[in-house]
Design an enzyme around this catalytic site. Structure first.
Site, PDB file in Angstrom:
ATOM      1  CG  ASN A  31      19.465  -8.698   9.937  1.00 52.06           C
ATOM      2  OD1 ASN A  31      19.291  -8.964   8.759  1.00 52.06           O
ATOM      3  ND2 ASN A  31      18.530  -8.864  10.848  1.00 52.06           N
ATOM      4  CG  ASP A  86      19.278  -4.561   9.569  1.00 54.79           C
ATOM      5  OD1 ASP A  86      19.992  -5.446   9.071  1.00 54.79           O
ATOM      6  OD2 ASP A  86      18.166  -4.270   9.101  1.00 54.79           O
TER       7      ASP A  86
END
Length: 238
Positions: A91, A146
């Site tokens: 991510n 992320d």
């Protein structure tokens, strides 16, 4: 002076992929669920949206290295070489060209990895883990790594999804957390430095109702007073 966190935009489903255009002094990001590219100009506070087809995330402008479906590819002489190794679902990806380092968030394994890169040869090697959520007792089990970015000191700023936090990490000392920022949102997605002096941190968040904390609005925040600067974002001519 303590950092100041300001919400500048909200009302998104899944704001992601912030990218600062230093020439135009504006922020680009996407709302993945709504398949929308957004442009925000801080000087005028104007937000512009453009609807496009189905999308997965914001494209990253990288000259030599890209990511895709659990595999890293290096490109040299128009030839793509896969480097699979212990890679899961990414991510975030960031490059420190000065040190020949690449940082990669492996969301599937809840960690951040570091690789050596040789741009002249298109090679990626020497992976090591520098941060693992499993070693952070304060984070919930469903939290995962992320998006991320680097500051000019070479430190990582990491968004932690299914949490309200952004961590500043020292990649030269594995598992070293330098600073923690906490936001009024529970699904932090990504980060990017911006502003005239690249000393403002823009942070995006989501609003996925099927995930923990999904009732809080998807937003864009600006953080000032961090006493650090970011690096100019990569650019490409397409």
């Amino acid at each position: 002076m303590a950092p100041v966190i300001e919400k500048v935009l909200d009302g998104f489903r899944l704001a992601e992929g912030p990218h600062w255009d230093n020439k135009k002094q504006c922020l680009y990001f996407v709302d993945i669920i709504e398949s929308t590219i957004c442009r925000y100009v801080p000087s005028t506070k104007k937000l512009t949206k453009a609807k496009i087809g189905t999308m997965g995330s914001s494209p990253t402008s990288i000259d030599e290295l890209v990511k895709g479906k659990g595999t890293l590819y290096s490109f040299s002489n128009n030839t793509a070489t896969p480097h699979r190794g212990e890679i899961g679902i990414s991510n975030g990806i960031a490059f420190d060209y000065r040190l020949g380092k690449m940082y990669y968030t492996d969301s599937f394994s809840f960690r951040v990895d570091q690789y050596d890169i040789d741009l002249s040869q298109g090679k990626i090697s020497n992976m090591k883990t520098i941060f693992s959520i499993k070693n952070q007792s304060e984070l919930a089990e469903e939290t995962f790594c992320d998006g991320m970015t680097l500051d000019s000191d070479g430190n990582i700023w990491l968004a932690l999804f299914n949490s309200s936090k952004v961590y500043q990490l020292d990649p030269s000392n594995p598992e070293t957390v330098l600073k923690v920022l906490e936001f009024p949102a529970a699904q932090i997605t990504s980060v990017a430095f911006g502003g005239t002096n690249l000393d403002e941190l823009y942070v995006t968040s989501g609003n996925l109702s099927d995930r923990p904390g999904g009732k809080s609005p998807g937003s864009v925040f600006r953080v000032t007073g961090l006493n650090v600067k970011g690096l100019p974002a990569d650019e490409a001519i397409l």
